[in-house]
Every structure is written in structure tokens, then in C-alpha cells.
Design a protein around this motif. Sequence first.
Motif, short mmCIF file in Angstrom:
data_model
loop_
_atom_site.label_atom_id
_atom_site.label_comp_id
_atom_site.label_asym_id
_atom_site.label_seq_id
_atom_site.Cartn_x
_atom_site.Cartn_y
_atom_site.Cartn_z
N ASP A 10 43.23 38.67 -41.30
CA ASP A 10 42.81 37.24 -41.32
C ASP A 10 41.83 37.05 -42.53
O ASP A 10 41.47 37.90 -43.18
CB ASP A 10 42.46 36.92 -40.03
N ASN A 11 41.63 35.76 -42.51
CA ASN A 11 40.43 35.24 -43.44
C ASN A 11 39.41 34.73 -42.79
O ASN A 11 39.49 34.16 -41.65
CB ASN A 11 40.93 34.07 -44.32
N TYR A 28 35.68 35.38 -46.84
CA TYR A 28 35.93 36.76 -47.23
C TYR A 28 37.24 37.12 -46.18
O TYR A 28 37.58 36.51 -45.13
CB TYR A 28 35.18 37.96 -47.08
N ASP A 29 37.82 38.49 -46.46
CA ASP A 29 38.92 38.76 -45.65
C ASP A 29 38.25 39.69 -44.12
O ASP A 29 37.09 40.25 -44.22
CB ASP A 29 39.59 40.01 -46.21
N ASN A 39 37.18 44.28 -49.88
CA ASN A 39 37.19 42.93 -49.31
C ASN A 39 36.92 41.94 -50.44
O ASN A 39 35.98 42.12 -51.27
CB ASN A 39 35.96 42.84 -48.42
N LYS A 82 43.28 44.37 -43.38
CA LYS A 82 43.28 42.86 -43.54
C LYS A 82 44.10 42.29 -42.45
O LYS A 82 45.26 42.69 -42.48
CB LYS A 82 43.16 42.30 -44.60
#
Length: 246
Positions: free
Chosen positions: A165-166, A149-150, A111, A163
Motif C-alpha cells: 500500500d501507500n 512512502y510505501d 522504499n 509493498k
Amino acid sequence: MMLVALVISIFANFYRKMKYYVIILLSLLSTYSSQSQTYEAGVFAGGANFIGDVGRSNYVYPNSLAIGGIIKWNRSERHSFRASVITTKLSGDDADSHETRRNERGYTFENNITELSLGLEYTFWEFNMNNGNRAQTPYLYTGLTYLMYDSLRLDSANNTMEKYDNTGDFAIPMVLGYKTTFSTNMIVAFEIGARYLLSDSLDGSVSPNNEYTDRQFGDTNNNDWYVFTGITFSFTFGRQPCYCNF
């Protein structure tokens, strides 16, 4: 000739007006300079490790590079207002854990995180660089951190986190360090700082906002932690401060 005279007239008027603006600007800068305190600006370099539902459960075990910048306003000999930005890639692998259950499960994650932190640094002893002696002291830092973060979710097909989104969340920093003067305007410090995240989402065990409840795992009642361990190098600037006003 008339055109030349017109151009000269325009520049003359512009110069007269700008002269007053420059005088005002210099006066403001002079006032700011005369009221300034001692500031610090520098860099942080070290390692990071994760404490959560995937990978090792060691409290301090740096396994990824962490770098960032830091600024301080030394408001007294005992405390400073401090802001920093640090980035790293946290990771975890159940194969590295000492727990048999995690070894058998075999999850992994990575991450990318960037934190922005603002708070108060408090020294155990007075830290004054202006008396001609070497200054050194342990210190504590805490405040509020915002973490970007992710967003991760479990991909059960290969036991990794993917992953999608953010996201962002808040964390509480708890830092213990020791700093000393290296020269008349340079400070070197070593610190270990744990961050308590106000969610359980860094390793994908719980998706942010609970989007994928069917993919949750681990102890969802305990939030994630991460730790930075490293060294800061900072340089002071501004005139010698007067601490008597605060």
C-alpha cells in the motif's frame, strides 16, 4: 448587414468591458510587484541514506540519488521562510552492516519516498546580496515535513520487504548548511539534513498502523531516520527587499 452590425456591436461591448478588467488586473499586479520581497527558487541534488533496523547504521552514508526543488522567501538578512519537495528511493541491506546479527539475518528493503517540507531557515551571520559584497554564512533549517512512502511488510520466505500500500507520516527536519553567493542573483549551498520520522515504518520493521504485528522485528521503540546530503542552486527574483518591517 444586420448580422454584421450585431457582431460588431457585441465585440465593441466586450472590448469596453475587458478594457476595465485589464486595467484592474494590471493595477493589482503593479501593487503586488511594488510590495514584493526577494524570493529564491532552485533545485536540490545529492544523496540519501537510511538509519533504522535494516542495513547500515552510519549516520551519513549517501547510497541513493535524491533530487528536488526549493523556494524561499528571504524575510530578513538572518531568516527565510522555506519550502521544498525532495524525492528518492531509500534502501538497506543487512549484508552491508557492521553488525554480525544483521549480517546473519540478511534482510533487505527499498522504499520510494517523497517529502514536502515547510519551515524556517536561520543564518549565523547576516546574508545580504544587495550590498555589492560576496555573502556567505552557515545556516540552520527546521520545520515540519510530511513524508509519502510505501507501506512495507516482511516477506519471510525471501527475507525482503514487500509493498502492499501507500502511506504518509510526519517527520522533523534538522538541517545544517553553508551557503554563498555565486553571482549577483545565484546562491550555492551545501547541506546535510537529518529527518526524524514519527514512526518506525520505512524499512518494514513495523507496518503502518500496526496491521501486521506478527511480522514486526528490530527495536520497535526507536523510530526511523533518513538523511539528505547535497547541494542547492537557487536564483533570486523580486525587487531589492526592505527588511525594516520585520
